[in-house]
Design a protein around this motif. Structure first.
Motif, PDB file in Angstrom:
ATOM      1  N   GLU A  17     111.303 105.268  87.158  1.00 17.63           N
ATOM      2  CA  GLU A  17     110.401 104.445  86.354  1.00 17.63           C
ATOM      3  C   GLU A  17     109.682 105.320  85.330  1.00 17.63           C
ATOM      4  OE1 GLU A  17     106.335 101.837  86.988  1.00 17.63           O
ATOM      5  OE2 GLU A  17     107.671 102.112  88.688  1.00 17.63           O
ATOM      6  N   ASN A  24      99.997 104.281  83.421  1.00 18.35           N
ATOM      7  CA  ASN A  24      99.821 104.837  84.757  1.00 18.35           C
ATOM      8  C   ASN A  24      98.355 104.826  85.160  1.00 18.35           C
ATOM      9  OD1 ASN A  24      99.500 107.636  86.535  1.00 18.35           O
ATOM     10  ND2 ASN A  24     101.221 106.333  87.068  1.00 18.35           N
ATOM     11  N   LYS A  27      97.091 100.911  85.642  1.00 16.19           N
ATOM     12  CA  LYS A  27      97.641 100.171  86.776  1.00 16.19           C
ATOM     13  C   LYS A  27      97.177 100.722  88.122  1.00 16.19           C
ATOM     14  CE  LYS A  27     101.920  98.703  84.589  1.00 16.19           C
ATOM     15  NZ  LYS A  27     103.371  98.826  84.628  1.00 16.19           N
ATOM     16  N   ARG A  28      96.723 101.954  88.132  1.00 15.95           N
ATOM     17  CA  ARG A  28      96.329 102.604  89.389  1.00 15.95           C
ATOM     18  C   ARG A  28      97.471 102.578  90.395  1.00 15.95           C
ATOM     19  NH1 ARG A  28      92.377 105.302  87.404  1.00 15.95           N
ATOM     20  NH2 ARG A  28      90.508 104.189  86.900  1.00 15.95           N
ATOM     21  N   LYS A  29      98.680 102.790  89.906  1.00 12.83           N
ATOM     22  CA  LYS A  29      99.874 102.734  90.739  1.00 12.83           C
ATOM     23  C   LYS A  29     100.036 104.021  91.549  1.00 12.83           C
ATOM     24  CE  LYS A  29     104.683 101.699  90.693  1.00 12.83           C
ATOM     25  NZ  LYS A  29     105.723 100.969  90.031  1.00 12.83           N
ATOM     26  N   TRP A  30     100.492 103.872  92.782  1.00  9.92           N
ATOM     27  CA  TRP A  30     100.795 105.003  93.654  1.00  9.92           C
ATOM     28  C   TRP A  30     102.305 105.150  93.751  1.00  9.92           C
ATOM     29  CZ3 TRP A  30      97.360 108.356  95.977  1.00  9.92           C
ATOM     30  CH2 TRP A  30      96.010 108.022  95.832  1.00  9.92           C
TER      31      TRP A  30
END
Length: 120
Positions: A17, A24, A27-30
């Protein structure tokens, strides 16, 4: 003629991705892998990729080269947790594209559930 054109901006991806600095962070994506893929960019031809190099830093002052293959691809590994890293590319003439700050969250550990005080 003197080269004064900044090199291509590196592209980061995690688990296939593409990661942008703004997306990044917003979105606070892990991510569940600690490997971050780095590519010099598809717009650079093979000769330019061979002459350019990419660096990363954890503090925007101490820089480490990222080893790139012939296609302009490389990778770095990050620790679990919230990582702020800085990426820049530099060409053979010393031109840089500045640096881009990324906030990358890594969690490679599966969750553990525990129940206390349950009686039947």
């Amino acid at each position: 003629m003197v080269d004064t054109i900044a090199p291509a901006t590196p592209v980061l991806s995690i688990g296939g991705e593409t990661v942008s600095a703004a997306d990044n962070d917003n979105k606070r994506k892990w991510f569940i892998t600690s490997t971050v893929a780095v590519c010099l960019g598809v717009e650079a031809d093979a000769d330019l990729k061979a002459e350019n190099f990419v660096q990363w830093s954890a503090d925007a002052s101490t820089w480490q080269n990222i080893v790139l293959d012939a296609s302009g691809n490389g990778e770095i590994s990050l620790e679990d947790g919230v990582n702020t890293i800085y990426i820049r590319s530099i060409d053979a003439a010393g031109n840089t594209n500045g640096y881009i700050e990324y906030v990358i969250r890594i969690d490679t550990h599966a969750p553990v559930l525990s129940f206390a005080g349950a009686s039947v």
